[in-house]
Design an enzyme around this catalytic site. Sequence first.
Site, PDB file in Angstrom:
ATOM      1  N   LYS A  69     -11.977  10.710 -16.202  1.00 49.03           N
ATOM      2  CA  LYS A  69     -10.895   9.988 -15.592  1.00 49.03           C
ATOM      3  C   LYS A  69     -11.229   9.601 -14.160  1.00 49.03           C
ATOM      4  O   LYS A  69     -10.625   8.699 -13.595  1.00 49.03           O
ATOM      5  CB  LYS A  69      -9.626  10.845 -15.577  1.00 49.03           C
ATOM      6  CG  LYS A  69      -9.145  11.261 -16.937  1.00 49.03           C
ATOM      7  CD  LYS A  69      -7.989  12.255 -16.808  1.00 49.03           C
ATOM      8  CE  LYS A  69      -7.614  12.771 -18.179  1.00 49.03           C
ATOM      9  NZ  LYS A  69      -6.700  13.903 -18.123  1.00 49.03           N
ATOM     10  N   GLY A  70     -12.167  10.308 -13.584  1.00 46.86           N
ATOM     11  CA  GLY A  70     -12.439  10.187 -12.148  1.00 46.86           C
ATOM     12  C   GLY A  70     -12.853   8.825 -11.649  1.00 46.86           C
ATOM     13  O   GLY A  70     -12.581   8.473 -10.505  1.00 46.86           O
ATOM     14  N   GLU A  74     -19.576   5.849 -12.152  1.00 49.43           N
ATOM     15  CA  GLU A  74     -19.236   7.267 -12.057  1.00 49.43           C
ATOM     16  C   GLU A  74     -18.581   7.560 -10.721  1.00 49.43           C
ATOM     17  O   GLU A  74     -18.903   6.917  -9.718  1.00 49.43           O
ATOM     18  CB  GLU A  74     -20.515   8.117 -12.154  1.00 49.43           C
ATOM     19  CG  GLU A  74     -20.802   8.678 -13.522  1.00 49.43           C
ATOM     20  CD  GLU A  74     -19.922   9.859 -13.876  1.00 49.43           C
ATOM     21  OE1 GLU A  74     -18.811  10.019 -13.348  1.00 49.43           O
ATOM     22  OE2 GLU A  74     -20.348  10.643 -14.731  1.00 49.43           O
ATOM     23  N   ASP A  75     -17.699   8.557 -10.700  1.00 51.33           N
ATOM     24  CA  ASP A  75     -17.108   8.969  -9.432  1.00 51.33           C
ATOM     25  C   ASP A  75     -18.078   9.827  -8.632  1.00 51.33           C
ATOM     26  O   ASP A  75     -18.300   9.599  -7.461  1.00 51.33           O
ATOM     27  CB  ASP A  75     -15.775   9.699  -9.655  1.00 51.33           C
ATOM     28  CG  ASP A  75     -15.870  10.893 -10.600  1.00 51.33           C
ATOM     29  OD1 ASP A  75     -16.927  11.110 -11.233  1.00 51.33           O
ATOM     30  OD2 ASP A  75     -14.854  11.617 -10.736  1.00 51.33           O
ATOM     31  N   ASP A  99     -23.196  15.381  -9.741  1.00 54.17           N
ATOM     32  CA  ASP A  99     -23.386  16.724  -9.222  1.00 54.17           C
ATOM     33  C   ASP A  99     -24.752  17.244  -9.689  1.00 54.17           C
ATOM     34  O   ASP A  99     -25.771  16.863  -9.137  1.00 54.17           O
ATOM     35  CB  ASP A  99     -22.228  17.590  -9.750  1.00 54.17           C
ATOM     36  CG  ASP A  99     -21.942  18.787  -8.873  1.00 54.17           C
ATOM     37  OD1 ASP A  99     -22.907  19.470  -8.500  1.00 54.17           O
ATOM     38  OD2 ASP A  99     -20.768  19.043  -8.582  1.00 54.17           O
ATOM     39  N   PHE A 136     -16.616  21.079  -2.533  1.00 59.53           N
ATOM     40  CA  PHE A 136     -15.703  20.666  -3.605  1.00 59.53           C
ATOM     41  C   PHE A 136     -14.774  19.598  -3.058  1.00 59.53           C
ATOM     42  O   PHE A 136     -13.992  19.861  -2.151  1.00 59.53           O
ATOM     43  CB  PHE A 136     -14.908  21.863  -4.134  1.00 59.53           C
ATOM     44  CG  PHE A 136     -14.301  21.572  -5.476  1.00 59.53           C
ATOM     45  CD1 PHE A 136     -14.907  22.024  -6.632  1.00 59.53           C
ATOM     46  CD2 PHE A 136     -13.152  20.802  -5.589  1.00 59.53           C
ATOM     47  CE1 PHE A 136     -14.359  21.736  -7.884  1.00 59.53           C
ATOM     48  CE2 PHE A 136     -12.605  20.495  -6.825  1.00 59.53           C
ATOM     49  CZ  PHE A 136     -13.217  20.965  -7.974  1.00 59.53           C
ATOM     50  N   VAL A 137     -14.875  18.377  -3.617  1.00 61.96           N
ATOM     51  CA  VAL A 137     -14.101  17.257  -3.088  1.00 61.96           C
ATOM     52  C   VAL A 137     -13.020  16.783  -4.051  1.00 61.96           C
ATOM     53  O   VAL A 137     -13.148  16.916  -5.266  1.00 61.96           O
ATOM     54  CB  VAL A 137     -15.017  16.069  -2.695  1.00 61.96           C
ATOM     55  CG1 VAL A 137     -15.841  16.413  -1.463  1.00 61.96           C
ATOM     56  CG2 VAL A 137     -15.925  15.650  -3.828  1.00 61.96           C
TER      57      VAL A 137
END
Length: 190
Positions: A52-53, A108-109, A112, A161-162
């Site tokens: 969803k990001g 993509e958001d 990682d 962590f954002v």
Amino acid sequence: MTRTHSVQTELERAVGEILIDEPTLSSRVAELGAEVSADYQGRDLLLIGVLKGAVFFMADLMRHLTVPCEVDFMAISSYGDQTDSSGVVRILKDLDINMEGRHVLVVEDIIDSGLTLSYLMRSLKARKPASLEICALLTKPGRREIDVPVKFVGFEIPNRFVIGYGLDFAERYRNLPYVAVLHPDLIPPH
């Protein structure tokens, strides 16, 4: 009724610090739109948003494109614990559009470890697109376990962590208009 600046909303209380403010985000997304437009001039572009990001980023990016494009979405889930991906991916929502012979840009958001995206790219490559590239708003090079070539990168960020601008913690805080570090009080213990 106007709200004073001294009263924080529930959303704002989740913010430890703002990492990328709205004007900076907006400016960089416009630049990425220009870069993508220049690269895909005269080609049949298909944008694939990873739910969803990526929804916020993809919507804003599209508004800056000067080339025609189609859009589709995938929803994927990676197995493993809550904070780390195992790289084994389950497709929850597959594409509606056939991508064979198309120029595909995966939006993509955040990238990682790279494990989930690497698996997804292998899966998409098997569908025989004419080209397959990645556009990511954020990337965390310090967390990378597997190298995934990313053609368009908005920002490189530290291993924090954002939340905000589509990024969530427990499905919340996506609607913040900037990218922020999650408040330390909300970060779960490892």
